[in-house]
Scaffold this motif. Structure first.
Motif, short mmCIF file in Angstrom:
data_model
loop_
_atom_site.label_atom_id
_atom_site.label_comp_id
_atom_site.label_asym_id
_atom_site.label_seq_id
_atom_site.Cartn_x
_atom_site.Cartn_y
_atom_site.Cartn_z
N ARG A 59 2.43 34.25 -40.14
CA ARG A 59 2.99 33.01 -40.70
C ARG A 59 4.52 33.02 -40.63
NH1 ARG A 59 -0.97 31.78 -45.94
NH2 ARG A 59 -2.91 31.79 -44.75
N ALA A 60 5.01 33.54 -39.52
CA ALA A 60 6.46 33.54 -39.28
C ALA A 60 6.86 32.25 -38.58
CB ALA A 60 6.85 34.75 -38.42
N ARG A 61 8.08 31.81 -38.83
CA ARG A 61 8.53 30.55 -38.24
C ARG A 61 8.90 30.68 -36.77
NH1 ARG A 61 12.33 27.78 -42.95
NH2 ARG A 61 10.69 27.58 -44.53
N CYS A 62 9.20 31.88 -36.34
CA CYS A 62 9.53 32.10 -34.93
C CYS A 62 9.29 33.56 -34.59
CB CYS A 62 10.99 31.71 -34.64
SG CYS A 62 12.22 32.72 -35.49
N ALA A 63 9.48 33.91 -33.34
CA ALA A 63 9.32 35.28 -32.89
C ALA A 63 10.37 35.57 -31.83
CB ALA A 63 7.91 35.51 -32.33
N VAL A 64 10.59 36.86 -31.57
CA VAL A 64 11.60 37.30 -30.61
C VAL A 64 10.92 38.06 -29.48
CG1 VAL A 64 13.68 38.71 -30.28
CG2 VAL A 64 13.35 37.44 -32.43
N VAL A 65 11.28 37.73 -28.24
CA VAL A 65 10.76 38.43 -27.06
C VAL A 65 11.94 39.02 -26.30
CG1 VAL A 65 9.39 38.27 -24.96
CG2 VAL A 65 8.83 36.81 -26.92
N CYS A 66 12.01 40.33 -26.22
CA CYS A 66 13.05 41.02 -25.45
C CYS A 66 12.46 41.44 -24.12
CB CYS A 66 13.55 42.26 -26.20
SG CYS A 66 14.23 41.93 -27.84
N VAL A 67 13.11 41.09 -23.02
CA VAL A 67 12.56 41.34 -21.69
C VAL A 67 13.48 42.25 -20.89
CG1 VAL A 67 11.74 40.30 -19.55
CG2 VAL A 67 11.44 39.08 -21.72
N TRP A 68 12.90 43.33 -20.37
CA TRP A 68 13.63 44.23 -19.47
C TRP A 68 12.85 44.34 -18.16
CZ3 TRP A 68 12.59 48.71 -16.76
CH2 TRP A 68 13.71 49.33 -16.17
N SER A 69 13.54 44.11 -17.05
CA SER A 69 12.90 44.22 -15.74
C SER A 69 13.71 45.06 -14.77
CB SER A 69 12.69 42.82 -15.14
OG SER A 69 13.94 42.20 -14.90
N GLY A 70 14.84 45.58 -15.23
CA GLY A 70 15.72 46.32 -14.34
C GLY A 70 16.78 45.44 -13.72
N ALA A 71 16.72 44.13 -14.01
CA ALA A 71 17.74 43.18 -13.53
C ALA A 71 17.93 42.13 -14.61
CB ALA A 71 17.29 42.51 -12.23
N THR A 72 19.15 41.86 -14.99
CA THR A 72 19.42 40.91 -16.07
C THR A 72 19.35 39.48 -15.55
OG1 THR A 72 20.87 42.52 -17.13
CG2 THR A 72 21.04 40.24 -17.87
N THR A 73 18.39 38.72 -16.05
CA THR A 73 18.25 37.31 -15.69
C THR A 73 18.38 36.48 -16.96
OG1 THR A 73 16.73 37.87 -13.90
CG2 THR A 73 16.76 35.57 -14.65
N PRO A 74 19.42 35.66 -17.08
CA PRO A 74 19.60 34.87 -18.31
C PRO A 74 18.38 34.00 -18.58
CG PRO A 74 21.57 34.79 -16.95
CD PRO A 74 20.50 35.43 -16.11
N PRO A 75 17.87 33.99 -19.80
CA PRO A 75 16.71 33.16 -20.13
C PRO A 75 17.09 31.69 -20.18
CG PRO A 75 17.55 34.24 -22.10
CD PRO A 75 18.33 34.80 -20.95
N ARG A 76 16.10 30.82 -19.99
CA ARG A 76 16.33 29.38 -20.00
C ARG A 76 16.10 28.81 -21.39
NH1 ARG A 76 13.05 26.30 -17.77
NH2 ARG A 76 11.30 27.75 -17.57
N PRO A 77 17.07 28.07 -21.94
CA PRO A 77 16.87 27.44 -23.25
C PRO A 77 16.02 26.19 -23.11
CG PRO A 77 19.02 26.86 -22.39
CD PRO A 77 18.42 27.82 -21.40
#
Length: 221
Positions: A59-77
């Motif tokens: 029952r949390a209002r949001c969640a956090v997803v941390c992504v590592w792939s070996g290359a930094t790709t800025p996430p899309r808002p």
């Protein structure tokens, strides 16, 4: 399947680690921190699905997803709830590369493994009551193993063409980090729809929601 592909899968799911005792840590009824081991694009989908399932269960209002792939790709808002935007602002103030979309805050971890570990630790510290999913979608360096040893559950996402025995090896390797484990088999029917819905950060298709819920409960089936 070529020897090169087999080696890459082995490096992703069964990275060499120090000899650690296979001590099982007591499980939370609903894990609030998870790590996902997945190949390529499957990681983002699995991470989003687990994060949304965990948020619903807690029952949390949001969640956090941390992504590592070996290359930094800025996430899309995208369009995001007020709680998600506040959490994104809090993580951004910690020097993290973030984007808010729906009920998910995505954090792009740096490519360098040491920096990625430090960034993920900052995200865990700043997430508050929001569940956190750490996705490792590349050949896993040993420097990231302390992250796996710190979460409530490790979820393995095998590719559909994974060689026989890979799942068992991955589960055994995770057990040596002292974590509970689960397996998430992404549905192969309705793949495009599942990916699109998960990408909104709001809802999941029925088959993907069922698979994520099973993994959240520790399922291996």
């Amino acid at each position: 399947m070529s020897a090169v592909v087999l080696a890459r899968l082995r490096d992703l799911f069964v990275a060499p680690t120090a000899d650690l005792p296979a001590t099982q840590v007591a499980e939370r009824a609903v894990p609030s921190t998870l790590a996902v081991l997945a190949a390529g694009a499957d990681g983002a989908v699995a991470g989003s699905a687990l994060a949304l399932a965990a948020a619903a269960a807690l029952r949390a209002r949001c969640a956090v997803v941390c992504v590592w792939s070996g290359a930094t790709t800025p996430p899309r808002p995208g369009l995001a709830s007020a709680a998600t935007r506040r959490t994104a602002d809090r993580l951004g103030a910690r020097g993290l590369v973030v984007a808010a979309r729906g009920r998910l805050v995505t954090v792009a971890l740096p490519a360098a493994d040491g920096e990625a570990r430090a960034a993920a630790e900052r995200a865990l510290a700043a997430a508050g009551d929001a569940p956190v999913v750490i996705v490792i979608a590349g050949a896993r360096p040993p420097a990231l193993d302390p992250l796996l040893a710190a979460v409530d559950r490790i979820v393995i996402v095998p590719p559909p063409d994974a060689p026989s025995g890979l799942e068992a090896l991955a589960v055994d390797a995770a057990a040596h980090l002292g974590r509970s484990t689960a397996i998430l088999r992404l549905p192969r029917t309705g793949t495009t729809a599942n990916h699109l819905l998960a990408g909104t950060g709001l809802v999941l298709g029925p088959s993907l929601r069922a698979a994520a819920t099973s993994a959240l409960e520790g399922g291996h089936g």
